[in-house]
Design an enzyme around this catalytic site. Structure first.
Site, mmCIF file in Angstrom:
data_model
loop_
_atom_site.group_PDB
_atom_site.id
_atom_site.type_symbol
_atom_site.label_atom_id
_atom_site.label_comp_id
_atom_site.label_asym_id
_atom_site.label_seq_id
_atom_site.Cartn_x
_atom_site.Cartn_y
_atom_site.Cartn_z
ATOM 1 N N HIS A 140 0.739 -1.165 0.146
ATOM 2 C CA HIS A 140 0.168 -0.047 -0.077
ATOM 3 C C HIS A 140 1.047 1.278 0.081
ATOM 4 O O HIS A 140 2.377 1.117 0.500
ATOM 5 C CB HIS A 140 -1.207 -0.035 1.334
ATOM 6 C CG HIS A 140 -1.940 1.155 1.655
ATOM 7 N ND1 HIS A 140 -1.451 2.199 2.060
ATOM 8 C CD2 HIS A 140 -3.056 0.949 1.034
ATOM 9 C CE1 HIS A 140 -2.711 3.092 1.689
ATOM 10 N NE2 HIS A 140 -3.880 2.454 1.636
ATOM 11 N N ASP A 217 3.700 -3.957 8.434
ATOM 12 C CA ASP A 217 2.201 -3.480 7.462
ATOM 13 C C ASP A 217 1.279 -4.162 8.477
ATOM 14 O O ASP A 217 0.901 -5.064 7.541
ATOM 15 C CB ASP A 217 2.221 -2.913 6.538
ATOM 16 C CG ASP A 217 0.414 -2.322 6.064
ATOM 17 O OD1 ASP A 217 0.068 -2.071 6.823
ATOM 18 O OD2 ASP A 217 1.074 -1.104 5.396
ATOM 19 N N GLN A 220 -3.487 -4.600 7.493
ATOM 20 C CA GLN A 220 -4.848 -5.634 6.919
ATOM 21 C C GLN A 220 -5.038 -7.139 7.837
ATOM 22 O O GLN A 220 -5.447 -8.445 7.324
ATOM 23 C CB GLN A 220 -4.734 -6.068 5.323
ATOM 24 C CG GLN A 220 -5.274 -4.776 4.411
ATOM 25 C CD GLN A 220 -6.870 -4.370 4.342
ATOM 26 O OE1 GLN A 220 -8.030 -5.203 5.374
ATOM 27 N NE2 GLN A 220 -6.899 -2.738 3.941
ATOM 28 N N LYS A 243 -10.041 -0.144 10.830
ATOM 29 C CA LYS A 243 -10.065 -1.617 10.150
ATOM 30 C C LYS A 243 -10.741 -2.750 11.142
ATOM 31 O O LYS A 243 -10.428 -3.604 10.577
ATOM 32 C CB LYS A 243 -8.892 -1.645 9.296
ATOM 33 C CG LYS A 243 -8.531 -0.783 8.378
ATOM 34 C CD LYS A 243 -7.433 -1.303 7.787
ATOM 35 C CE LYS A 243 -6.852 0.178 6.665
ATOM 36 N NZ LYS A 243 -7.515 0.342 5.752
ATOM 37 N N CYS A 383 -4.618 2.412 -3.102
ATOM 38 C CA CYS A 383 -3.162 3.061 -3.146
ATOM 39 C C CYS A 383 -2.156 2.051 -3.141
ATOM 40 O O CYS A 383 -1.827 2.039 -2.040
ATOM 41 C CB CYS A 383 -3.835 3.794 -1.836
ATOM 42 S SG CYS A 383 -4.836 4.594 -1.208
HETATM 43 N N1 7TS Z 1 -1.495 -0.633 4.681
HETATM 44 C C1 7TS Z 1 -2.395 -1.398 4.541
HETATM 45 C C2 7TS Z 1 -1.904 -2.695 3.816
HETATM 46 C C3 7TS Z 1 -3.598 -0.811 3.951
HETATM 47 O O1 7TS Z 1 -4.692 -1.556 3.535
HETATM 48 C C4 7TS Z 1 -3.063 -0.091 4.542
HETATM 49 C C5 7TS Z 1 -5.596 0.588 4.640
HETATM 50 C C6 7TS Z 1 -2.962 1.491 5.044
HETATM 51 C C7 7TS Z 1 -1.593 0.505 5.231
HETATM 52 C C8 7TS Z 1 -3.593 2.393 5.661
HETATM 53 O O2 7TS Z 1 -4.022 2.546 6.627
HETATM 54 P P1 7TS Z 1 -4.783 4.149 6.885
HETATM 55 O O3 7TS Z 1 -5.404 3.529 8.618
HETATM 56 O O4 7TS Z 1 -3.278 4.987 7.801
HETATM 57 O O5 7TS Z 1 -5.297 4.378 6.104
HETATM 58 N N2 7TS Z 1 -5.609 0.458 2.981
HETATM 59 C C9 7TS Z 1 -6.778 1.663 2.642
HETATM 60 C C10 7TS Z 1 -8.248 0.551 1.761
HETATM 61 O O6 7TS Z 1 -7.541 -0.550 1.101
HETATM 62 N N3 7TS Z 1 -8.762 1.512 1.212
HETATM 63 O O7 7TS Z 1 -8.524 2.434 1.686
HETATM 64 C C11 7TS Z 1 -7.731 2.649 2.958
#
Ligand code: 7TS
Length: 427
Positions: A140, A217, A220, A243, A383
Site C-alpha cells: 500500500h 504493515d 489488513q 479497520k 493506494c
Molecule cells: N497498509 C495497508 C495494507 C492498508 O490496506 C492501508 C489502508 C494502510 C496501510 C493505511 O491505513 P490508514 O488507516 O493509515 O489509512 N488501506 C485502505 C484500502 O485498502 N482502502 O482504503 C484504505
C-alpha cells in the site's frame, strides 16, 4: 467507564453462547440496518474501513459525555478517568497482539503515521548511501511512499521482492534481494488488493540474519486473523483501529523496547518531554516519548470495546468465518465467467479481500451500478499504483468482508454484478 465494560462483556457472552453467527453480529451494528437506494445496505468495503458496533459508539459518547479531560496532566477526577481510559486501552492493545509491554505500544493517528514514525525517526538517523531498503511489489502507498521519500533524502537504495502471476511473493531470489547491505525490510502481512497472506515470519528471519530491522504493515492482518507480534519477531508492527471496529484517528505502532529507546522522537512538544530548558530538552520514557501533543483520548477509549468485541468472538473464529466467505465468493464469482480475479485461488492463503475486473465494464461504472443496488464495494487503484502497473490494470473492483458479512451478502453482490451486465448489454 461502566458502559464499555458492560457492553464488552455482553458481547463476549453473546459470542460464546451463539457460536459465530454473522446475523446476530449484524444486529450490533446500527449502520447495517440502514438502506441505500431503497435496499438493505450490503457493506463490502471493509478493507477501507469497518463499521462500528453499538459498544464502540457508546464508549465514544460516554467518554465525551462523562469523562472528557486532558491526559497525564490534571490531578482532578476527570483527568484521572481520561488517563485511565487511555492507558487501559493501551493495555488491551498490548494483550490483543500477543502480550507485549505497554511501553512498546505507541498511539498514532493511523497505520500511515506509525510507518512514517519509523521512517522519520529511525530512517533519517540511520540510513545513508550504500544502504538498502527492501519492500515488496504489493505494498500500500502507506508502506511505500515514506520509504521512497527516505531513499531520496538519504541516498539509500530501494529493492522490491517481486510477485508472481498468482499473486504470491516470489521468494526465489530472496537471498539476493535481502543483501547484507539491507538495513530495513518493510512488508505487508496481508495485501489490501490481492488478499495474499505473506509468509512474513520466514522473511523476517532471513532479514534478521542479515542484520536488518523489520517492519510489518499489519493493517489488513491484525483485524482479520490471530497475530502474535512476538511470534512474528518483527521489530515494528503498524496498524489502524478503524479497520478493526474502532474509531478513525487512532493507530498503533508496536516496536521492540530496546529499539524504540535508541530512537529519536518523531513529534516534539508537550507530553513527550521529561524536562525542558530554554536551550535543551530531555525526553519522556516510552511510550510517551513518541506521543507529542494531546492524543486521541476518546478514540483510544472507544478502541477498547472494539478489541473486547473481537476477543469475545475469538480471532480464530473470525478467520474461519472469512475463509468460508472467501471460498464461497471465489466460487460464485468464477461461475459468472468473464471476470479476471486477482490473488491466490487457495482460500487458506488469503484474507477476505477479493479484487477483480470485468472484461467489459470499467470498475468505476461497476461500483456505481452496484451502489444503486445497495452494495458498497471499492473501485480504483486501492493506494497501490505500482501493484496495479505490475498487474497490467489501472483499477480493480474490490469486495472485502468482515465479521458481519454473510453468504447472502455475496449473493447480493453477484446479483448486482449480473444486473450491471444486463445494463451494459453484456448478459
Ligand atoms: N497498509 C495497508 C495494507 C492498508 O490496506 C492501508 C489502508 C494502510 C496501510 C493505511 O491505513 P490508514 O488507516 O493509515 O489509512 N488501506 C485502505 C484500502 O485498502 N482502502 O482504503 C484504505
Amino acid at each position: 467507564m461502566k458502559v464499555k465494560e458492560e457492553s464488552g462483556l455482553s458481547i463476549a457472552r453473546a459470542g460464546a453462547a451463539a457460536g459465530f453467527d454473522p446475523e446476530i453480529i449484524k444486529a450490533d451494528f446500527p449502520i447495517l440496518s440502514r438502506e441505500v437506494h431503497g435496499k438493505r445496505l450490503v457493506y463490502l468495503d471493509n478493507a477501507a474501513t469497518t463499521q462500528k458496533p453499538e459498544s464502540v459508539i457508546q464508549a465514544l459518547d460516554d467518554y465525551y459525555r462523562n469523562h472528557n479531560a486532558n491526559v497525564h496532566r490534571g490531578i482532578h477526577t476527570l483527568a484521572e478517568e481520561a488517563t485511565a481510559a487511555m492507558e487501559g486501552a493501551r493495555q488491551k492493545v498490548a494483550d490483543f497482539i500477543g502480550g507485549v509491554k505497554t511501553q512498546e505500544v505507541i498511539f498514532t493517528r493511523n497505520c500511515t503515521e506509525a510507518i512514517n514514525l519509523v521512517a522519520y525517526s529511525w530512517g533519517r538517523n540511520n540510513l545513508g548511501r550504500g544502504d538498502r531498503i527492501v519492500l515488496t511489489e504489493m505494498e500500500h502507498h502507506a508502506n511505500l511512499v515514506p520509504w521512497i521519500a527516505l531513499a531520496k533524502r538519504t541516498g539509500a537504495e530501494l529493492r522490491y521482492i517481486p510477485i508472481d502471476n498468482d499473486g504470491y511473493l516470489n521468494l526465489s531470489d530472496l537471498n539476493g534481494i535481502i543483501s547484507p547491505a539491507t538495513r530495513i525490510l518493510a512488508l505487508t502481512h496481508m495485501s489490501n488488493v490481492l488478499g495474499t497472506i505473506n509468509p512474513v515470519e520466514e522473511i523476517i528471519e532471513l532479514a534478521h540474519r542479515r542484520g536488518a530491522l523489520t517492519l510489518v504493515d499489519a493493517a489488513q492482518s491484525i483485524p482479520h486473523m490471530p497475530v502474535n507480534v512476538k511470534d512474528l519477531d518483527a521489530d515494528f508492527v503498524a496498524f489502524s483501529a478503524h479497520k478493526m471496529l474502532g474509531p478513525t484517528g487512532i493507530g498503533i505502532l508496536y516496536g521492540k523496547e530496546n529499539i524504540l529507546n535508541e530512537m529519536e522522537p518523531f513529534i516534539y512538544g508537550g507530553d513527550m518531554i521529561r524536562e525542558v530548558r530554554f536551550d535543551s530538552a530531555t525526553w519522556n520514557e516510552l511510550p510517551w516519548k513518541f506521543e507529542g501533543g494531546t492524543p486521541n483520548i476518546g478514540g483510544a477509549a472507544a478502541f477498547a470495546p472494539a478489541l473486547d468485541y473481537l476477543a469475545g468472538l475469538g480471532m480464530d473464529a473470525v478467520r474461519r468465518h472469512e475463509i468460508e466467505l472467501i471460498s464461497y465468493a471465489l466460487d460464485r464469482l468464477q461461475n459468472l465467467g468473464s471476470l479476471r480475479i486477482f490473488g491466490p485461488s487457495n482460500p487458506d492463503d488469503r484474507g477476505g479481500t477479493i479484487s477483480f475486473i470485468d472484461n467489459e465494464i470499467h470498475p468505476h461504472d461497476l461500483a456505481t451500478i452496484l451502489d444503486t443496488y445497495g452494495v458498497a464495494i471499492r473501485a480504483g487503484h486501492h493506494c497501490a499504483q505500482p501493484l496495479m502497473k505490475r498487474l497490467g490494470v489501472s483499477a480493480t473492483v474490490r469486495a472485502s468482508f468482515y465479521i458481519y458479512n454473510t453468504k447472502d451478502d455475496i449473493d447480493r453482490l453477484v446479483e448486482a454484478l449480473k444486473a450491471a451486465r444486463r445494463f451494459f448489454g453484456n448478459a
